[in-house]
Design a protein around this motif. Structure first.
Motif, PDB file in Angstrom:
ATOM      1  N   UNK A   1      49.243  44.465  52.916  1.00  0.00           N
ATOM      2  CA  UNK A   1      48.776  44.612  51.535  1.00  0.00           C
ATOM      3  C   UNK A   1      47.595  43.705  51.189  1.00  0.00           C
ATOM      4  N   UNK A   2      47.212  42.831  52.110  1.00  0.00           N
ATOM      5  CA  UNK A   2      46.086  41.925  51.839  1.00  0.00           C
ATOM      6  C   UNK A   2      44.797  42.698  51.570  1.00  0.00           C
ATOM      7  N   UNK A   3      44.679  43.913  52.123  1.00  0.00           N
ATOM      8  CA  UNK A   3      43.433  44.664  51.937  1.00  0.00           C
ATOM      9  C   UNK A   3      43.245  45.171  50.513  1.00  0.00           C
ATOM     10  N   UNK A   4      44.272  45.032  49.669  1.00  0.00           N
ATOM     11  CA  UNK A   4      44.135  45.424  48.268  1.00  0.00           C
ATOM     12  C   UNK A   4      43.547  44.301  47.405  1.00  0.00           C
ATOM     13  N   UNK A   5      43.569  43.095  47.934  1.00  0.00           N
ATOM     14  CA  UNK A   5      43.191  41.937  47.109  1.00  0.00           C
ATOM     15  C   UNK A   5      41.708  41.923  46.730  1.00  0.00           C
ATOM     16  N   UNK A   6      40.760  42.231  47.638  1.00  0.00           N
ATOM     17  CA  UNK A   6      39.354  42.212  47.206  1.00  0.00           C
ATOM     18  C   UNK A   6      39.072  43.100  45.998  1.00  0.00           C
ATOM     19  N   UNK A   7      39.743  44.245  45.915  1.00  0.00           N
ATOM     20  CA  UNK A   7      39.522  45.141  44.777  1.00  0.00           C
ATOM     21  C   UNK A   7      40.066  44.557  43.473  1.00  0.00           C
ATOM     22  N   UNK A   8      40.995  43.588  43.564  1.00  0.00           N
ATOM     23  CA  UNK A   8      41.561  42.965  42.373  1.00  0.00           C
ATOM     24  C   UNK A   8      40.681  41.843  41.835  1.00  0.00           C
ATOM     25  N   UNK A   9      39.690  41.417  42.610  1.00  0.00           N
ATOM     26  CA  UNK A   9      38.909  40.232  42.247  1.00  0.00           C
ATOM     27  C   UNK A   9      37.740  40.563  41.322  1.00  0.00           C
ATOM     28  N   UNK A  10      37.467  39.640  40.435  1.00  0.00           N
ATOM     29  CA  UNK A  10      36.242  39.680  39.646  1.00  0.00           C
ATOM     30  C   UNK A  10      35.059  39.291  40.522  1.00  0.00           C
ATOM     31  N   UNK A  11      33.826  39.645  40.120  1.00  0.00           N
ATOM     32  CA  UNK A  11      32.655  39.159  40.859  1.00  0.00           C
ATOM     33  C   UNK A  11      32.679  37.633  40.973  1.00  0.00           C
ATOM     34  N   UNK A  12      32.367  37.142  42.172  1.00  0.00           N
ATOM     35  CA  UNK A  12      32.403  35.702  42.421  1.00  0.00           C
ATOM     36  C   UNK A  12      33.792  35.165  42.685  1.00  0.00           C
ATOM     37  N   UNK A  13      34.772  36.042  42.865  1.00  0.00           N
ATOM     38  CA  UNK A  13      36.156  35.619  43.045  1.00  0.00           C
ATOM     39  C   UNK A  13      36.387  34.876  44.356  1.00  0.00           C
ATOM     40  N   UNK A  14      37.411  34.016  44.352  1.00  0.00           N
ATOM     41  CA  UNK A  14      37.787  33.241  45.534  1.00  0.00           C
ATOM     42  C   UNK A  14      39.209  33.624  45.954  1.00  0.00           C
ATOM     43  N   UNK A  15      39.361  33.999  47.210  1.00  0.00           N
ATOM     44  CA  UNK A  15      40.664  34.337  47.788  1.00  0.00           C
ATOM     45  C   UNK A  15      41.027  33.223  48.762  1.00  0.00           C
ATOM     46  N   UNK A  16      42.119  32.524  48.494  1.00  0.00           N
ATOM     47  CA  UNK A  16      42.524  31.387  49.326  1.00  0.00           C
ATOM     48  C   UNK A  16      43.864  31.705  49.975  1.00  0.00           C
ATOM     49  N   UNK A  17      44.006  31.400  51.261  1.00  0.00           N
ATOM     50  CA  UNK A  17      45.309  31.609  51.909  1.00  0.00           C
ATOM     51  C   UNK A  17      45.607  30.472  52.866  1.00  0.00           C
ATOM     52  N   UNK A  18      46.904  30.226  53.075  1.00  0.00           N
ATOM     53  CA  UNK A  18      47.332  29.117  53.934  1.00  0.00           C
ATOM     54  C   UNK A  18      48.555  29.477  54.763  1.00  0.00           C
TER      55      UNK A  18
END
Length: 330
Positions: free
Chosen positions: A235-252
């Motif tokens: 489901x990680x491939x859905x996250x970019x579409x949820x982001x606003x322009x300039x969004x930051x996706x962080x994972x650990x």
């Protein structure tokens, strides 16, 4: 002293008597009052962690009183302390050194009546927290702090999505972001955990087991400035579409699998950043404790177990039933 020992692959959680260590130069012996479990400890028990060594005493998180100090260890004797488990970070703030290690493997950790550590990793226990609450902070609190403030550059008013709230780090992410003035949304596999998150200040949440969870979030929030994820998976491939322009996706972390095939177009067109992170520096640990004191934040504790019953805490973590931290009290 009594301790919880990773004895072998066949006997990963053993409550037994072991020798009490003696501090050398620059080291202290801490009488542990409370310790906390992390998902890392569980992965070690099932052999899914790098560098496993037998025997080893579990535990990265701990709070207690210094009872012995070696030469050059400073003025810590009889002080109430919290231990930073992020050791040998190195000279670069952006990444850890090749000598980096986390307390509890390969060095013996905090699930014992005493633990030996270098004095440089001691900090005063936050005055407003009891032993169990203080012990909950170190690993998960530091990871959440670096993810939000160093990597994602969180600022007041940001819309933040926490993927998989409920475990220790997810709960700290929620508490940190709310305290900093962000509008926080969450996902979870249960309605109960979503409601618990709302009580801590989450604006809304959705169940990630539902097919249209991403669409639900879009309707609720519009878009996110920051997304923090510790699962990855399909489901990680859905996250970019949820982001606003300039969004930051962080994972650990990657408990649900690897990063799937991604559509790169929204990533470059919206100028998104995908950022990996692990633990944090000494300066970040100090800043995290100052943040906790300033906002008088109290960690969420799910359940407390006596040391002799630590195996029950591991069993609860295996089933991901907790909301907040699982604590072991000496």
């Amino acid at each position: 002293m009594k301790a919880i020992v990773l004895e072998s692959a066949e006997n990963p959680i053993v409550y037994k008597e072991v020798d009490k260590p003696t501090p050398g130069p620059g080291e202290v012996l801490v009488q542990v009052k409370a310790a906390a479990l992390n998902r890392r400890d569980y992965w070690i028990t099932v052999g899914k962690y790098a560098g496993i060594k037998y025997p080893t005493i579990f535990g990265a998180d701990g709070a207690g009183i210094v009872t012995e100090a070696g030469e050059g260890a400073g003025d810590w004797l009889n002080k109430e302390v919290l231990i930073n488990p992020s050791h040998n970070w190195g000279d670069h703030d952006d990444f850890q050194s090749k000598d980096f290690k986390i307390l509890g493997l390969p060095d013996d950790g905090t699930l014992a009546e005493y633990v030996l550590v270098k004095a440089e990793y001691l900090y005063p226990k936050p005055a407003h927290l009891n032993w169990e609450q203080a012990a909950a902070l170190p690993l998960a609190g530091l990871t959440a702090y670096r993810a939000l403030f160093t990597k994602a550059r969180l600022k007041k008013g940001d819309k933040v999505l926490i993927v998989g709230v409920g475990a220790g780090t997810g709960t700290f992410l929620l508490q940190w972001a709310v305290a900093a003035g962000a509008q926080v949304f969450v996902t979870s596999g249960t309605a109960e955990k979503i409601e618990q998150a709302k009580l801590l200040g989450a604006f809304a949440g959705v169940n990630y087991k539902e097919q249209d969870w991403a669409e639900q979030l879009t309707k609720l929030a519009g878009g996110f400035d920051i997304v923090v994820d510790s699962a990855l998976g399909p489901d990680f491939n859905k996250i970019p579409d949820l982001c606003n322009p300039g969004g930051r996706i962080v994972f650990f972390g990657g408990t649900a699998g690897n990063i799937p095939e991604l559509n790169g177009r929204p990533i470059f067109w919206k100028q998104l950043q995908i950022l990996g992170t692990t633990m944090g520096t000494q300066a970040e640990f100090k800043a995290m404790l100052e943040f906790v004191a300033t906002h008088q934040i109290v960690p969420v504790i799910d359940e407390v177990f006596p040391l002799a019953e630590a195996a029950k805490a591991f069993a609860k973590m295996e089933n991901s039933k907790q909301f907040g931290k699982l604590i072991v009290k000496m």
